[in-house]
Design a protein around this motif. Sequence first.
Motif, short mmCIF file in Angstrom:
data_model
loop_
_atom_site.label_atom_id
_atom_site.label_comp_id
_atom_site.label_asym_id
_atom_site.label_seq_id
_atom_site.Cartn_x
_atom_site.Cartn_y
_atom_site.Cartn_z
N VAL A 311 -2.09 4.66 16.15
CA VAL A 311 -2.97 4.42 17.30
C VAL A 311 -4.31 3.84 16.83
O VAL A 311 -4.85 2.88 17.42
N LEU A 312 -4.88 4.39 15.75
CA LEU A 312 -6.17 3.92 15.24
C LEU A 312 -6.10 2.48 14.76
O LEU A 312 -7.02 1.69 14.97
N ILE A 313 -5.01 2.13 14.07
CA ILE A 313 -4.86 0.75 13.58
C ILE A 313 -4.77 -0.22 14.76
O ILE A 313 -5.39 -1.29 14.75
N LYS A 314 -4.01 0.17 15.78
CA LYS A 314 -3.83 -0.70 16.94
C LYS A 314 -5.15 -0.87 17.70
O LYS A 314 -5.48 -1.97 18.18
N MET A 315 -5.92 0.22 17.79
CA MET A 315 -7.20 0.16 18.49
C MET A 315 -8.24 -0.63 17.72
O MET A 315 -9.16 -1.21 18.30
N ASP A 316 -8.10 -0.68 16.40
CA ASP A 316 -9.12 -1.33 15.57
C ASP A 316 -9.18 -2.83 15.80
O ASP A 316 -10.25 -3.40 16.05
N ASP A 317 -8.03 -3.53 15.70
CA ASP A 317 -8.06 -4.98 15.89
C ASP A 317 -6.86 -5.50 16.66
O ASP A 317 -6.69 -6.72 16.81
N GLY A 318 -6.00 -4.61 17.12
CA GLY A 318 -4.87 -5.04 17.94
C GLY A 318 -3.72 -5.66 17.17
O GLY A 318 -2.74 -6.11 17.78
N GLY A 319 -3.81 -5.73 15.86
CA GLY A 319 -2.77 -6.34 15.05
C GLY A 319 -1.60 -5.41 14.79
O GLY A 319 -1.55 -4.28 15.31
N PRO A 320 -0.61 -5.86 13.98
CA PRO A 320 0.56 -5.04 13.67
C PRO A 320 0.16 -3.73 12.98
O PRO A 320 -0.84 -3.68 12.26
N ILE A 321 0.95 -2.69 13.21
CA ILE A 321 0.67 -1.39 12.60
C ILE A 321 1.13 -1.36 11.15
O ILE A 321 0.42 -0.86 10.27
N LEU A 322 2.30 -1.91 10.90
CA LEU A 322 2.87 -1.87 9.55
C LEU A 322 2.66 -3.18 8.81
O LEU A 322 2.62 -4.27 9.41
N PHE A 323 2.52 -3.06 7.51
CA PHE A 323 2.45 -4.23 6.63
C PHE A 323 3.70 -4.22 5.77
O PHE A 323 4.01 -3.23 5.09
N GLN A 333 15.92 -5.88 -8.41
CA GLN A 333 16.29 -6.08 -7.01
C GLN A 333 15.04 -6.03 -6.12
O GLN A 333 14.23 -5.12 -6.25
N THR A 334 14.91 -7.00 -5.23
CA THR A 334 13.76 -7.01 -4.33
C THR A 334 14.05 -6.17 -3.08
O THR A 334 15.21 -6.03 -2.67
N PHE A 335 13.00 -5.61 -2.51
CA PHE A 335 13.13 -4.84 -1.27
C PHE A 335 11.83 -4.99 -0.49
O PHE A 335 10.81 -5.45 -1.01
N THR A 336 11.87 -4.60 0.77
CA THR A 336 10.69 -4.67 1.62
C THR A 336 9.99 -3.33 1.62
O THR A 336 10.54 -2.33 2.09
N MET A 337 8.78 -3.30 1.09
CA MET A 337 8.01 -2.07 1.05
C MET A 337 7.14 -1.97 2.30
O MET A 337 6.52 -2.94 2.72
N GLN A 390 5.96 4.51 3.13
CA GLN A 390 6.86 4.36 1.99
C GLN A 390 7.84 5.52 1.87
O GLN A 390 8.84 5.44 1.15
N LEU A 391 7.58 6.62 2.59
CA LEU A 391 8.54 7.71 2.63
C LEU A 391 9.88 7.24 3.21
O LEU A 391 10.94 7.76 2.85
N PHE A 392 9.83 6.25 4.12
CA PHE A 392 11.07 5.67 4.63
C PHE A 392 11.79 4.92 3.53
O PHE A 392 13.03 4.95 3.44
#
Length: 480
Positions: A311-323, A333-337, A390-392
Amino acid sequence: MGNILEKVTDWRVRSSRLLAVVDAFVVIWAVAGAYVARFGIESNTVVAGQDIPYVLFSAGLSLVWWIMLGAWNSRQIRVLGAGAEEYKRVVAASLWLFGLIATFSYVFRIDTARGYVGVALPVGVVGLLLGRWLLRQHLSVDRRAGGSMSRLLLLGGPSAVTHLSATLRSAKHAGYLPVGAYMPGTTATTVDDTALPVLGNSADTASILEAITSCRADAVAVSAGVQLHPQTLRHLGWELAARNIGLIMAPALTDIAGPRIHTQQVAGLPLMHVTTPTLEGGQRVAKRLFDILSSAIMLFLALPIMALVSVLIKMDDGGPILFRQKRVGMEGQTFTMLKFRSMVVDAERKLSDLEKQNEGSGPLFKMKRDPRITRVGGVLRRFSLDELPQLFNVFFGSMSLVGPRPPLPREVEAYERDVRRRLLVKPGLTGLWQVSGRSNLSWQDSVRLDLYYVENWSLAADLIILLRTVRAVFHSTGAY
C-alpha cells in the motif's frame, strides 16, 4: 612496559578463576532452583528408596557438575573467547553427568524425581552457556583494547608469516598478538606489510629459544615455509613444553571450516584430511525441506507487513509494487528475482548516467545516496524489507534461505574462473555477505565470504547465519 606485559600474561589466571566462580554460581543456582521448584523451600523429601535427603543430593550434584566441567577441559584457556569448542564441552560435560545419573538410577532402581532433573539440566546448561558468552564479550572488549592476549612468535617463511600476522591482527577476538617473527633459512630482515621485528633466521633450537625469551612469547606458531628439520621441530616442542610455552601449528590452509579437517596418525606422523561438503542425496533434500517449511512460515507471518508495504509503495508514486530482475542461480541458470520496488520506475534506464559515481568495487554498482531511491524505498532498504518477496523465490526453489548473493548476468560475465564457484549452490536470501557488512564489503571480501560458504556449508551453519541475519537487519549495517 612491565605493566603491559603483566596485563597480557595474567589474564589467563584471572579468566580461569573467574570462570570457576561463575560455573560454581550457575550450577548451585540451577540445582537449588530445581529443588525449590519441585519440592518447595521447607521440604525434607528424600531420594525414593534411600535415606539421602534431596538437599544433600543437590549439594553433591552441584559439586560433581562443577568438577565434570573442569574434567572436560571446558575452562581450558585455549578454547576461551573464540569458536564453538568451549560451548560444546560445556554441553557434553552436562549431558554426560545427567546421563550417568539416569543410568545409575536405572541400574540400582533409584527413583530420582524427573521434574527435579528436568528443571536442573536445561536451566543449568543455559546458565552455563550464558556465563561463557558474557565472559567472551568481556574478553572481546578487553582484547580490542590490547589486553587479554597471548603473545605469539611467528615461525615460518616471509609470505606465510605476513599472511598469518595479518589474519591474527584482523581477528583480535581470538586472543593472539603477534610480537615477533623468526624466519629460518632466509635472509629477510623485515616482514612485508607488518610491524613485526625479525628476531633471527638461524635453524638451531637455541637461537629460536633466545628469540622467544627476548620477545616474551607465550606461544610459538609454526607456519608454512619454515625451513627446519623435523628433528629440530621435535626438540623445540620438548623445550617449549618444559617452559610451559604453547606450540601452535598453522598450516597453509585458508578459509577451511573446522569440521572439514580430520587428523590421522600414521607412524607417528599426523596427517590432515580435508573433506569437501557436497549437496547431494539426503543433505540436498534436508536443505530443500528446510527452505520450504521456513519460507512458508515466514511468508505467513510476514503477510500483514507485505500488505502494508504494498500500500505504501502504491501511495508513494503509483508505480508497480514489485520489481522483477533477472539473476543468475545455481549452475548458471537464470531466474526472475522478486523485490519490493524501492527505486523510481525508470531506475534501470538512469543507471548509465550514474556509472561514473559508482562507489562499489569490482562489477558491483553501489551508491550510498542513490538519487533513484524513493522515500519509501529508503526505509525498506534500511531494514531489508524490500527483500521479503524473495521468500516466494525460496519457496518455489530458485533461491535458498542461505547462500551466496544472487548476481546479475553482467556481473557473472565479468567473473574470473575462481569466482564462478559461487554458482555451485543456490543463491540465498541471506548469507555471510549479509551478516558481515553487506554493501560496506569490498568485492574481494564479498567473493571470499561467498566462496567460504560454498566450500564449508552445513545446515548448522545455515541456522547460525539466519540468527545473525536478525541482528544485521536491526543494526542496518551496510544497508543502502
